[in-house]
Design a protein around this motif. Structure first.
Motif, mmCIF file in Angstrom:
data_model
loop_
_atom_site.group_PDB
_atom_site.id
_atom_site.type_symbol
_atom_site.label_atom_id
_atom_site.label_comp_id
_atom_site.label_asym_id
_atom_site.label_seq_id
_atom_site.Cartn_x
_atom_site.Cartn_y
_atom_site.Cartn_z
ATOM 1 N N VAL A 213 6.990 -5.837 20.215
ATOM 2 C CA VAL A 213 7.913 -6.561 19.294
ATOM 3 C C VAL A 213 8.815 -7.017 20.060
ATOM 4 C CG1 VAL A 213 9.650 -5.810 17.578
ATOM 5 C CG2 VAL A 213 7.543 -4.656 17.344
ATOM 6 N N LEU A 214 9.434 -6.462 21.391
ATOM 7 C CA LEU A 214 10.323 -7.058 22.065
ATOM 8 C C LEU A 214 9.896 -8.393 22.631
ATOM 9 C CD1 LEU A 214 13.017 -6.701 23.731
ATOM 10 C CD2 LEU A 214 11.809 -5.530 25.392
ATOM 11 N N LYS A 215 8.775 -8.366 23.166
ATOM 12 C CA LYS A 215 8.272 -9.654 23.642
ATOM 13 C C LYS A 215 8.211 -10.736 22.691
ATOM 14 C CE LYS A 215 4.549 -7.618 25.370
ATOM 15 N NZ LYS A 215 3.140 -7.396 26.122
ATOM 16 N N ASN A 216 7.901 -10.352 21.482
ATOM 17 C CA ASN A 216 7.523 -11.524 20.548
ATOM 18 C C ASN A 216 8.925 -11.877 19.715
ATOM 19 O OD1 ASN A 216 4.969 -11.241 21.187
ATOM 20 N ND2 ASN A 216 4.307 -9.708 19.657
ATOM 21 N N GLU A 217 9.876 -10.891 19.500
ATOM 22 C CA GLU A 217 10.861 -11.012 18.649
ATOM 23 C C GLU A 217 12.081 -10.928 19.153
ATOM 24 O OE1 GLU A 217 10.260 -9.317 14.686
ATOM 25 O OE2 GLU A 217 8.156 -9.091 15.114
ATOM 26 N N GLY A 218 12.357 -10.141 20.436
ATOM 27 C CA GLY A 218 13.605 -9.983 21.019
ATOM 28 C C GLY A 218 14.363 -8.422 20.804
ATOM 29 N N HIS A 219 15.506 -8.212 21.430
ATOM 30 C CA HIS A 219 16.068 -6.920 21.193
ATOM 31 C C HIS A 219 16.472 -6.833 20.025
ATOM 32 C CE1 HIS A 219 16.037 -7.369 25.708
ATOM 33 N NE2 HIS A 219 15.978 -6.075 25.784
ATOM 34 N N GLU A 220 17.121 -7.676 19.443
ATOM 35 C CA GLU A 220 17.801 -7.226 17.860
ATOM 36 C C GLU A 220 16.647 -6.978 16.995
ATOM 37 O OE1 GLU A 220 20.365 -9.776 14.451
ATOM 38 O OE2 GLU A 220 19.812 -10.574 16.636
ATOM 39 N N ALA A 221 15.552 -7.702 17.058
ATOM 40 C CA ALA A 221 14.321 -7.306 16.055
ATOM 41 C C ALA A 221 13.976 -5.850 16.354
ATOM 42 C CB ALA A 221 13.340 -8.198 16.118
ATOM 43 N N VAL A 222 14.114 -5.290 17.594
ATOM 44 C CA VAL A 222 13.534 -4.000 17.923
ATOM 45 C C VAL A 222 14.189 -2.853 17.132
ATOM 46 C CG1 VAL A 222 13.180 -2.388 19.795
ATOM 47 C CG2 VAL A 222 12.429 -4.766 20.161
ATOM 48 N N ALA A 223 15.499 -3.331 17.369
ATOM 49 C CA ALA A 223 16.607 -2.306 16.625
ATOM 50 C C ALA A 223 16.516 -2.096 15.292
ATOM 51 C CB ALA A 223 17.845 -2.550 17.063
ATOM 52 N N ARG A 224 16.392 -3.623 14.755
ATOM 53 C CA ARG A 224 16.462 -3.740 13.222
ATOM 54 C C ARG A 224 15.036 -2.799 12.501
ATOM 55 N NH1 ARG A 224 16.909 -8.694 13.126
ATOM 56 N NH2 ARG A 224 14.906 -9.470 13.152
ATOM 57 N N ARG A 225 14.040 -3.241 13.482
ATOM 58 C CA ARG A 225 12.707 -2.541 12.839
ATOM 59 C C ARG A 225 12.499 -1.156 13.077
ATOM 60 N NH1 ARG A 225 6.538 -4.776 13.858
ATOM 61 N NH2 ARG A 225 7.571 -6.835 13.753
ATOM 62 N N PHE A 226 13.115 -0.524 14.026
ATOM 63 C CA PHE A 226 13.251 0.804 14.175
ATOM 64 C C PHE A 226 13.914 1.405 12.941
ATOM 65 C CE2 PHE A 226 14.999 4.857 15.858
ATOM 66 C CZ PHE A 226 13.919 5.387 16.367
ATOM 67 N N LEU A 227 15.460 1.036 12.903
ATOM 68 C CA LEU A 227 16.078 1.545 11.879
ATOM 69 C C LEU A 227 15.512 1.294 10.481
ATOM 70 C CD1 LEU A 227 19.612 0.679 13.257
ATOM 71 C CD2 LEU A 227 18.508 2.854 13.433
ATOM 72 N N ASN A 228 15.032 0.115 10.241
ATOM 73 C CA ASN A 228 14.274 -0.115 8.848
ATOM 74 C C ASN A 228 13.034 1.001 8.411
ATOM 75 O OD1 ASN A 228 16.018 -2.195 8.271
ATOM 76 N ND2 ASN A 228 14.855 -3.804 8.764
#
Length: 236
Positions: A213-228
């Motif tokens: 997820v980090l490689k494809n979408e970046g740090h912000e997306a990782v935190a957002r998906r984890f919390l969602n």
């Protein structure tokens, strides 16, 4: 608990080795680690985190500690190898490392910042991916109430279970952040069975782990998906 007291415990392994730091393990800031730096950046990561470079075997070093003692390491090769048995090998473990008694990215000591929740991943790169994402989200490690660690595989040992149970008893949320594939689901089920996690979160994609997820979408997306995707374990 001191190292002496720790070693008195009833473990599957007889000894936790305290080791000397190998001279071949160098910081990523060393110019000789250029290949390692490029590899880490290719994984979408910045250089923050406890990572080093093995100049002999050309791999990223993940160290393991108990309290202030260096107790082993794994080396993630930059390029896949074929071992003596003819099997594909991506990672190797420093001889004497007792992974079942250790956590990646945590020395099992008291947290030095105000940690409210601990995320437990299978692998080091996933834990670092989440840690970096949440450090950025909260404006730095000092302000970040999240700590991400790993078990170096989804085999949560008896020792891992007991340590995580102590965190739960201390009112710290413990989140199973294993991969979404079959092995990860089995690891999650084992952790739930032994009451050592309070919540879980995954990528919900059995072909993507947190580093993907980090490689494809970046740090912000990782935190957002984890919390969602974060859910509480429903006991009973």
């Amino acid at each position: 608990m001191s190292l002496h007291e720790f070693l008195k415990g009833d473990f599957d392994f007889n000894v936790l080795y305290v080791m000397n730091w190998p001279l071949k393990f160098i910081p990523l800031s060393d110019p000789r680690a250029e290949k390692g730096v490029k590899y880490v950046q290719k994984r979408g990561l910045n250089l923050d985190g406890d990572m080093y470079y093995d100049i002999e075997r050309e791999g990223i070093v993940f160290p393991y500690y108990f309290e202030d003692h260096f107790c082993g390491a794994q080396i993630r090769f930059l390029e896949t190898r074929i071992n003596k048995s003819g099997d594909v090998q991506k990672i190797d473990t420093l001889p004497g490392t007792r992974l079942g008694m250790l956590f990646g990215l945590w020395n099992q000591g008291r947290f030095v910042t105000d940690i409210k929740a601990v995320g437990v991943c299978e692998g080091y790169f996933n834990a670092i991916s989440l840690q970096q994402a949440f450090n950025i989200k909260y404006g730095g490690v000092v302000n970040n109430p999240w700590k991400f660690i790993c078990t170096s595989g989804c085999n949560v040992t008896k020792h891992h279970q007991e340590v995580l149970q102590e965190l739960v008893a201390a009112n710290i949320k413990v989140i199973g952040a294993f991969d979404a594939d079959e092995a990860g689901r089995e690891g999650l089920a084992k952790a739930v069975k032994h009451n050592c996690i309070t919540h879980y979160s995954s990528t919900l994609d059995d072909e993507q782990d947190w580093n993907d997820v980090l490689k494809n979408e970046g740090h912000e997306a990782v935190a957002r998906r984890f919390l969602n995707n974060l859910q509480r374990i429903q006991n009973g």
